[in-house]
Each structure stands twice: as structure tokens, then as C-alpha cells.
Scaffold this active site. Structure first.
Site, PDB file in Angstrom:
ATOM      1  N   ASP A   5       0.911  -1.096  -0.114  1.00 50.22           N
ATOM      2  CA  ASP A   5       0.033  -0.022  -0.124  1.00 50.22           C
ATOM      3  C   ASP A   5       0.883   1.306  -0.004  1.00 50.22           C
ATOM      4  O   ASP A   5       1.945   1.394   0.769  1.00 50.22           O
ATOM      5  CB  ASP A   5      -0.939  -0.002   1.328  1.00 50.22           C
ATOM      6  CG  ASP A   5      -1.984  -1.027   1.178  1.00 50.22           C
ATOM      7  OD1 ASP A   5      -2.211  -1.520   0.259  1.00 50.22           O
ATOM      8  OD2 ASP A   5      -2.856  -0.820   2.272  1.00 50.22           O
ATOM      9  N   LYS A  13      -7.674   1.226  -5.116  1.00 51.10           N
ATOM     10  CA  LYS A  13      -9.008   0.570  -4.518  1.00 51.10           C
ATOM     11  C   LYS A  13     -10.179   1.438  -4.864  1.00 51.10           C
ATOM     12  O   LYS A  13     -10.183   2.740  -4.793  1.00 51.10           O
ATOM     13  CB  LYS A  13      -8.788   0.539  -2.931  1.00 51.10           C
ATOM     14  CG  LYS A  13      -7.882  -0.215  -2.321  1.00 51.10           C
ATOM     15  CD  LYS A  13      -7.812   0.039  -0.569  1.00 51.10           C
ATOM     16  CE  LYS A  13      -6.563  -1.003  -0.145  1.00 51.10           C
ATOM     17  NZ  LYS A  13      -6.732  -2.110  -0.365  1.00 51.10           N
TER      18      LYS A  13
HETATM   19  O1  LIG Z   1      -6.706  -3.990   1.801  1.00 54.15           O
HETATM   20  C1  LIG Z   1      -5.547  -4.549   1.378  1.00 54.15           C
HETATM   21  C2  LIG Z   1      -5.268  -5.226   0.224  1.00 54.15           C
HETATM   22  O2  LIG Z   1      -5.479  -4.604  -0.431  1.00 54.15           O
HETATM   23  C3  LIG Z   1      -4.393  -3.841   2.212  1.00 54.15           C
HETATM   24  O3  LIG Z   1      -3.266  -3.745   1.352  1.00 54.15           O
HETATM   25  C4  LIG Z   1      -4.291  -4.704   3.443  1.00 54.15           C
HETATM   26  O4  LIG Z   1      -5.309  -5.076   3.945  1.00 54.15           O
HETATM   27  C5  LIG Z   1      -3.421  -3.795   4.201  1.00 54.15           C
HETATM   28  O5  LIG Z   1      -3.688  -3.944   5.714  1.00 54.15           O
HETATM   29  P1  LIG Z   1      -2.324  -3.546   6.477  1.00 54.15           P
HETATM   30  O6  LIG Z   1      -2.599  -2.113   6.581  1.00 54.15           O
HETATM   31  O7  LIG Z   1      -2.836  -4.199   7.896  1.00 54.15           O
HETATM   32  O8  LIG Z   1      -1.223  -4.050   6.239  1.00 54.15           O
END
Ligand SMILES: O=C(CO)[C@H](O)[C@H](O)COP(=O)(O)O
EC number: 4.3.3.6
Length: 294
Positions: free
Chosen positions: A24, A81
Site C-alpha cells: 500500500d 482501491k
Molecule cells: O486491503 C488491503 C489489500 O489490498 C491492504 O493492502 C491490506 O489489507 C493492508 O493491511 P495492513 O495495513 O494491515 O497491512
């Protein structure tokens, strides 16, 4: 050459990401850190899940301009997203030319009943799931990649583990069922029959399955890989830690060397503080992101 937007091409792109880490990112600078650390793709969003959780309110698709700047900054695939059921956010992301759309429970759902009909799009989609039935419903709607949900933004891997174990054990159950029990299994899981038959025959999901939500250390990433996932999503675990550059590299290395405890021990040294974690029991049921989606 295969035509863009076919099922084979959509599924194939996710297969090329196998064994990798998708990070992310909220800025072009973070995207560069991810690429230099060896991420196989980045996920563009406005805030990492820990910050979405802290901010409250409605979380939406990121600003298209930020997404375009992230696309300009890196050469690896860029995902972004859209809210569950928000097919117009998905149309906009497709128009921007992102490589993959995540119809994500991390954002506030736009529809409490229906997910996006992902077959309508040329761009492939990834969706979250907590069990086999949910994964197969999303694939039935056109998702070409699945990720288990975990509980994003907590730095606590326990829900990711629960969901991966659940999916894997249901796959084993379906795989070993006699054929004449598959229709009833499909009915009970709320899953399309033809996809249940595919799981029975393949002994796995018909698409790639990554782990997500709460992965915060190299050991967490290796744990999820040993539990049988195809790759890792990490957000808050990297960018809410003390040293995102070192941690990003270590999580990529751990995902590659997940079966080698000697290497994992080396990789895990001197990474600085991990993100502060949250005990799941302290999060009210209505604030658990994993409850979104049906
Ligand atoms: O939704 C997601 C997948 O696309 C996020 O990247 C993931 O869930 C990230 O979670 P975290 O911040 O706990 O690492």
C-alpha cells in the site's frame, strides 16, 4: 497475443505476482520505496488502513491525480482501491489505466448488498474473503485474484491467520469430498457450483490467493506463506513502522525465503520498532473492516 480483458489475461497477471509483496502506498515517494525494496506491485490509496481507522468517517477512492503520479513514479504494476459496490469509482480507475482494482473492505462500502459485477470490466479485480464461500462468490462476480482479509491497520496477524486457515481447510474438505456431495456443499457455502467443482478438481482456488491485513514483520509474512498463500499485501505494517525502507526490504526477502529460518533470523535483525499493534477484541464489531462484504 492474448486479447486484453479476457479471463486468461486477468488471471495471468495475478499469477505473475506470485511469491511477491504488494505494498500500500499513498504518495509517489512511498511507491519508489516499495519498488526499490522489491515489491511486485503497489496499491495506491489515500491513507494506509491504520490511518483510515484512526481518521474515521468515509474512506473513498484516492484522488486520481495522486494515482497518476504514483503510476508515473514506478515501473511495477499499480493497483488502486474502489469501494465495495462502487462501480463508478471502478470505471474511473479503469479510465486512469490502473493495472488492477481492489474492491476493498478497507474503504467504506458504497452498497450494502451488491458487489461490483467485475465481468463488465477489462481491468482485473482483486477482492477480500474470509472463507471459501466468500472467495468463490467474488470469483463468480469476476474477481481474478483473491486476498484473505485479515483485520487491516491493526499490525495484528491473528485474523489473517484465521482467514487463511479457514480457506485452506475448506479447500481440503472440498477436494476430498465425493462428487455427489459437491452440490450440497455449494448450497451451504453460498458458492457457485461450477467453482466448487473446480476447487474439488484443482485442490486450490482457481485464482491466486494472497494474504492481507495485519502483517507487520518479516516473520508474519513468512508465517502466511507457510500457511499456503501465494503472496503478501502489506500497508500499515511498513509505513507506520519506524524504518519503512528497511522493513519493506525485509518483508520482501522474508516472502521469498519463507521456509528458511536461518535467513529469516538475519532478515529480522535491527529493523527498528514495528508499528504499534491493536488487540482485536478491543475493536467494536461494527468497526471491524473484515465484516464488510458478504
Ligand atoms: O486491503 C488491503 C489489500 O489490498 C491492504 O493492502 C491490506 O489489507 C493492508 O493491511 P495492513 O495495513 O494491515 O497491512
Amino acid at each position: 497475443m492474448a486479447e486484453k480483458g479476457t479471463w486468461t489475461v486477468k488471471k495471468g497477471l495475478a499469477e505473475m505476482l506470485k511469491g511477491g509483496v504488494i505494498m500500500d502506498v499513498t504518495t509517489p515517494e512511498q511507491a519508489k520505496i516499495a519498488e526499490e525494496a522489491g515489491a511486485c506491485a503497489v496499491m495506491a490509496l489515500e491513507r494506509v488502513p491504520a490511518d483510515i481507522r484512526a481518521a474515521g468517517g468515509v474512506a473513498r477512492m484516492a484522488d486520481p491525480n495522486v494515482i497518476l503520479r504514483i503510476m508515473d513514479a514506478v515501473t511495477i504494476p499499480v493497483m488502486a482501491k474502489a469501494r465495495i459496490g462502487h462501480f463508478v469509482e471502478a470505471q474511473i480507475l479503469e479510465a486512469l489505466g490502473v493495472d488492477y482494482i481492489d474492491e476493498s473492505e478497507v474503504l467504506t462500502p458504497a452498497d450494502e448488498v451488491f458487489h461490483i459485477n467485475k465481468h463488465d470490466f477489462k481491468v482485473p479485480f482483486v477482492c477480500g474473503a474470509r472463507n471459501l464461500g466468500e472467495a468463490l462468490r467474488r470469483i463468480g462476480e469476476g474477481a481474478a485474484m483473491i486476498r484473505t482479509k485479515g483485520e487491516p491497520g491493526t499490525g495484528n496477524v491473528v485474523e489473517a491467520v484465521r482467514h487463511m486457515r479457514q480457506v485452506m481447510s475448506e479447500i481440503r474438505m472440498v477436494q476430498h469430498m465425493p462428487k455427489d456431495e459437491l452440490m450440497t456443499a455449494a448450497k451451504e457455502m453460498g458458492a457457485p457450483y461450477d467453482l466448487v467443482v473446480q476447487v474439488h478438481e484443482l485442490g486450490r482456488l482457481p485464482v491466486v490467493n494472497f494474504a492481507a491485513g495485519g502483517i507487520a514483520t518479516p516473520a508474519d509474512a513468512a508465517l502466511m506463506m507457510q500457511l499456503g498463500c501465494d503472496g503478501i499485501f502489506v500497508g500499515s505494517g511498513i509505513f507506520k513502522s519506524k524504518d519503512p525502507v528497511a522493513r519493506a526490504k525485509a518483508i520482501v526477502a522474508a516472502t521469498t525465503h519463507y521456509n528458511d529460518p536461518q535467513v529469516l533470523a538475519e532478515i529480522s535483525k535491527d529493523l527498528g520498532e514495528a508499528m504499534p499493534g491493536i488487540e482485536i477484541a478491543t475493536i467494536a464489531a461494527e468497526q471491524r473492516m473484515q465484516e464488510r462484504g458478504w
